[in-house]
Design a protein around this motif. Structure first.
Motif, PDB file in Angstrom:
ATOM      1  N   SER A  43       4.186  31.843  33.882  1.00 55.37           N
ATOM      2  CA  SER A  43       5.440  32.198  33.205  1.00 55.37           C
ATOM      3  C   SER A  43       6.627  31.967  34.127  1.00 55.37           C
ATOM      4  N   ARG A  74      11.166  32.743  33.854  1.00 55.09           N
ATOM      5  CA  ARG A  74      12.303  33.172  33.055  1.00 55.09           C
ATOM      6  C   ARG A  74      13.549  32.443  33.540  1.00 55.09           C
ATOM      7  N   ALA A 121      15.331  26.054  21.999  1.00 52.21           N
ATOM      8  CA  ALA A 121      15.575  27.325  21.323  1.00 52.21           C
ATOM      9  C   ALA A 121      17.072  27.586  21.259  1.00 52.21           C
ATOM     10  N   THR A 150      17.601  34.205  16.299  1.00 53.73           N
ATOM     11  CA  THR A 150      16.966  33.209  17.160  1.00 53.73           C
ATOM     12  C   THR A 150      16.291  32.117  16.336  1.00 53.73           C
ATOM     13  N   TYR A 193      13.528  28.497  17.106  1.00 52.41           N
ATOM     14  CA  TYR A 193      12.721  27.808  18.110  1.00 52.41           C
ATOM     15  C   TYR A 193      12.218  26.459  17.608  1.00 52.41           C
ATOM     16  N   LYS A 195       7.355  27.684  19.903  1.00 49.49           N
ATOM     17  CA  LYS A 195       7.294  28.891  19.085  1.00 49.49           C
ATOM     18  C   LYS A 195       6.035  29.687  19.407  1.00 49.49           C
ATOM     19  N   ARG A 251       5.373  31.011  22.249  1.00 48.63           N
ATOM     20  CA  ARG A 251       5.179  31.030  23.697  1.00 48.63           C
ATOM     21  C   ARG A 251       6.451  31.422  24.450  1.00 48.63           C
ATOM     22  N   HIS A 252       7.574  30.952  23.952  1.00 47.87           N
ATOM     23  CA  HIS A 252       8.852  31.202  24.624  1.00 47.87           C
ATOM     24  C   HIS A 252       9.695  32.154  23.784  1.00 47.87           C
ATOM     25  N   THR A 253      10.551  32.911  24.480  1.00 47.29           N
ATOM     26  CA  THR A 253      11.437  33.846  23.804  1.00 47.29           C
ATOM     27  C   THR A 253      12.849  33.702  24.353  1.00 47.29           C
ATOM     28  N   SER A 308      16.699  35.187  24.494  1.00 47.37           N
ATOM     29  CA  SER A 308      17.370  36.470  24.331  1.00 47.37           C
ATOM     30  C   SER A 308      18.707  36.419  25.047  1.00 47.37           C
ATOM     31  N   GLN A 336      12.550  33.215  28.268  1.00 47.09           N
ATOM     32  CA  GLN A 336      11.276  33.640  28.845  1.00 47.09           C
ATOM     33  C   GLN A 336      10.216  32.653  28.386  1.00 47.09           C
ATOM     34  N   ASN A 343       6.341  31.598  28.539  1.00 44.66           N
ATOM     35  CA  ASN A 343       4.979  32.045  28.807  1.00 44.66           C
ATOM     36  C   ASN A 343       3.978  30.963  28.430  1.00 44.66           C
TER      37      ASN A 343
END
Length: 123
Positions: A16, A18, A48, A57, A59, A64, A66-68, A70, A81, A83
């Motif tokens: 991961s 960030r 994203a 949000t 993606y 989609k 896996r990542h976020t 914010s 983020q 992952n």
């Protein structure tokens, strides 16, 4: 509006990272903040987007789940983020700003680009 991305690095597959994007200037004029990436020899592609004022949000299918994306509204900072990273996530990642949510995945709608941060995922 000015944007500065950071947080890239070298990570093993499955790991991961960030990424951060500090936003300054007339942020109210560009409510959409997006992340794009460009791998060697490939075109820049959408990753994203977030609607800064309300937190909505969106993606790309490739990230989609896996990542976020914010944002910390008070700090004027956005985050990605990432992952379960894969070697195909290797790229230079850029954050950028745009005015309209309706065209959030369209590269050409983004008028403000920050300097990218490099992400390398080893297999």
């Amino acid at each position: 509006v000015q944007l500065q991305a950071s947080g890239g690095g070298l990570v093993q597959a499955g790991g991961s990272l960030r990424l951060s994007c500090v936003v300054s200037g007339r942020t109210f004029s560009s409510d959409v903040k997006g992340w794009f990436r460009q791998a060697p020899g490939k075109e820049r592609e959408f990753v994203a987007a977030i609607r800064w004022s309300v937190g909505s949000t969106y993606y790309a299918d490739s990230v989609k789940g896996r990542h976020t994306i914010s944002r910390d509204y008070a700090k004027n900072t956005g985050y990605l983020q990432m992952n379960s990273l894969k070697p195909e996530d290797t790229a230079v990642y850029h954050c950028a700003a745009a005015r309209y949510w309706s065209t959030r995945a369209n590269l050409n709608e983004y008028n403000n680009w920050g300097q990218g941060t490099k992400v390398t995922v080893s297999s």
